[in-house]
Design a protein around this motif. Structure first.
Motif, mmCIF file in Angstrom:
data_model
loop_
_atom_site.group_PDB
_atom_site.id
_atom_site.type_symbol
_atom_site.label_atom_id
_atom_site.label_comp_id
_atom_site.label_asym_id
_atom_site.label_seq_id
_atom_site.Cartn_x
_atom_site.Cartn_y
_atom_site.Cartn_z
ATOM 1 N N VAL A 129 6.716 -6.385 -5.586
ATOM 2 C CA VAL A 129 5.735 -6.057 -4.550
ATOM 3 C C VAL A 129 6.470 -5.408 -3.395
ATOM 4 C CG1 VAL A 129 4.051 -7.012 -2.925
ATOM 5 C CG2 VAL A 129 4.172 -7.897 -5.262
ATOM 6 N N THR A 130 6.031 -4.206 -3.050
ATOM 7 C CA THR A 130 6.705 -3.421 -2.013
ATOM 8 C C THR A 130 5.713 -3.022 -0.928
ATOM 9 O OG1 THR A 130 6.262 -1.362 -3.173
ATOM 10 C CG2 THR A 130 8.334 -2.483 -3.704
ATOM 11 N N GLU A 131 6.177 -2.201 -0.011
ATOM 12 C CA GLU A 131 5.328 -1.733 1.084
ATOM 13 C C GLU A 131 4.234 -0.790 0.588
ATOM 14 O OE1 GLU A 131 5.893 0.375 5.424
ATOM 15 O OE2 GLU A 131 7.621 -0.548 4.480
ATOM 16 N N THR A 132 4.465 -0.139 -0.524
ATOM 17 C CA THR A 132 3.487 0.772 -1.112
ATOM 18 C C THR A 132 2.804 0.082 -2.279
ATOM 19 O OG1 THR A 132 4.892 2.644 -0.522
ATOM 20 C CG2 THR A 132 3.191 3.041 -2.174
ATOM 21 N N LEU A 133 1.473 0.122 -2.307
ATOM 22 C CA LEU A 133 0.726 -0.473 -3.408
ATOM 23 C C LEU A 133 0.905 0.406 -4.642
ATOM 24 C CD1 LEU A 133 -1.251 -2.747 -4.209
ATOM 25 C CD2 LEU A 133 -3.100 -1.162 -3.664
ATOM 26 N N SER A 134 1.540 -0.140 -5.650
ATOM 27 C CA SER A 134 1.846 0.647 -6.850
ATOM 28 C C SER A 134 0.788 0.436 -7.925
ATOM 29 C CB SER A 134 3.215 0.246 -7.406
ATOM 30 O OG SER A 134 3.166 -1.070 -7.927
ATOM 31 N N GLU A 135 0.757 1.357 -8.858
ATOM 32 C CA GLU A 135 -0.134 1.236 -10.012
ATOM 33 C C GLU A 135 0.195 -0.032 -10.806
ATOM 34 O OE1 GLU A 135 -3.399 2.198 -12.080
ATOM 35 O OE2 GLU A 135 -2.667 3.345 -10.377
ATOM 36 N N GLU A 147 4.441 -8.084 8.160
ATOM 37 C CA GLU A 147 5.496 -8.345 7.178
ATOM 38 C C GLU A 147 5.830 -7.108 6.349
ATOM 39 O OE1 GLU A 147 2.700 -10.674 6.829
ATOM 40 O OE2 GLU A 147 3.569 -12.144 8.173
ATOM 41 N N LYS A 148 4.987 -6.084 6.463
ATOM 42 C CA LYS A 148 5.132 -4.847 5.694
ATOM 43 C C LYS A 148 5.184 -5.124 4.197
ATOM 44 C CE LYS A 148 7.332 -2.089 9.312
ATOM 45 N NZ LYS A 148 6.111 -1.737 9.939
ATOM 46 N N THR A 149 4.239 -5.940 3.746
ATOM 47 C CA THR A 149 4.148 -6.268 2.331
ATOM 48 C C THR A 149 2.690 -6.505 1.960
ATOM 49 O OG1 THR A 149 5.078 -7.642 0.577
ATOM 50 C CG2 THR A 149 4.458 -8.766 2.611
ATOM 51 N N TRP A 150 2.441 -6.597 0.670
ATOM 52 C CA TRP A 150 1.109 -6.840 0.142
ATOM 53 C C TRP A 150 0.988 -8.273 -0.338
ATOM 54 C CZ3 TRP A 150 -2.869 -3.254 -0.046
ATOM 55 C CH2 TRP A 150 -2.522 -1.947 0.296
ATOM 56 N N LYS A 151 -0.216 -8.831 -0.230
ATOM 57 C CA LYS A 151 -0.509 -10.174 -0.727
ATOM 58 C C LYS A 151 -1.787 -10.071 -1.554
ATOM 59 C CE LYS A 151 1.048 -13.797 0.811
ATOM 60 N NZ LYS A 151 2.091 -14.730 0.396
ATOM 61 N N LEU A 152 -1.753 -10.649 -2.748
ATOM 62 C CA LEU A 152 -2.954 -10.713 -3.583
ATOM 63 C C LEU A 152 -3.733 -11.950 -3.163
ATOM 64 C CD1 LEU A 152 -4.662 -9.620 -5.933
ATOM 65 C CD2 LEU A 152 -3.314 -11.080 -7.452
ATOM 66 N N VAL A 153 -4.902 -11.748 -2.577
ATOM 67 C CA VAL A 153 -5.738 -12.849 -2.100
ATOM 68 C C VAL A 153 -6.774 -13.173 -3.172
ATOM 69 C CG1 VAL A 153 -7.345 -13.611 -0.309
ATOM 70 C CG2 VAL A 153 -5.408 -12.129 0.297
ATOM 71 N N LEU A 154 -6.811 -14.441 -3.578
ATOM 72 C CA LEU A 154 -7.766 -14.924 -4.569
ATOM 73 C C LEU A 154 -8.624 -15.996 -3.909
ATOM 74 C CD1 LEU A 154 -5.213 -15.385 -7.494
ATOM 75 C CD2 LEU A 154 -6.779 -13.454 -7.162
ATOM 76 N N ALA A 155 -9.930 -15.782 -3.870
ATOM 77 C CA ALA A 155 -10.830 -16.748 -3.242
ATOM 78 C C ALA A 155 -11.734 -17.381 -4.292
ATOM 79 C CB ALA A 155 -11.665 -16.072 -2.167
ATOM 80 N N SER A 156 -11.795 -18.710 -4.244
ATOM 81 C CA SER A 156 -12.598 -19.466 -5.189
ATOM 82 C C SER A 156 -13.113 -20.729 -4.510
ATOM 83 C CB SER A 156 -11.744 -19.846 -6.407
ATOM 84 O OG SER A 156 -12.416 -20.788 -7.214
#
Length: 135
Positions: free
Chosen positions: A7-13, A44-53
């Motif tokens: 996981v980087t600063e750019t959202l990759s495929e 933080e200059k990063t991506w987080k996958l948010v999962l809501a349930s």
């Protein structure tokens, strides 16, 4: 053994595909995912996958993280998994989850909606990639 997605600063495929695969596995495990999206955390200059349930509220975040870990372990050698450090779980009444539902509503499937540089009810969203956003 599956390898973690970088996981980087750019959202990759690669990140987008790995997120979709994780959501599919969680759906198969009856995780009741109502919202799922990559969110760019600008500080933080990063991506987080948010999962809501709703299970996060009823069973607690620790048990839900365990569900994420167990579904990640179901991936095949060719599939790539997302490190638990790059995943955030939330109840469906979480503020950012609620804001995303106001902005975009999807069906039960997996969508691919880029939502960038927008303000929702006074909160600025730098960048996000929405798979699912529903009540």
């Amino acid at each position: 053994m599956a390898k973690d997605v970088l996981v980087t600063e750019t959202l990759s495929e690669q990140m987008i595909k790995a997120g979709a695969k994780l959501i599919e596995r969680l759906d198969a495990a009856n995780a009741e995912i109502k919202s799922a999206f990559w969110l760019f955390l600008s500080e933080e200059k990063t991506w987080k996958l948010v999962l809501a349930s709703p299970l996060v509220g009823s069973e607690g975040p620790r048990d839900f993280y365990k569900k994420v870990v167990s579904t990640n372990q179901l991936s095949t050698d060719e599939e790539e998994t997302i490190s638990l450090n790059d995943v955030g779980v939330a109840n469906t009444d979480n503020q950012i989850v609620e804001l995303m539902k106001i902005a975009i509503s999807t069906d039960d499937g997996i969508s691919g909606i880029r939502f960038s540089r927008n303000t929702i009810n006074g909160m600025f969203i730098e960048d996000s990639y929405i798979y699912r956003s529903r009540s």
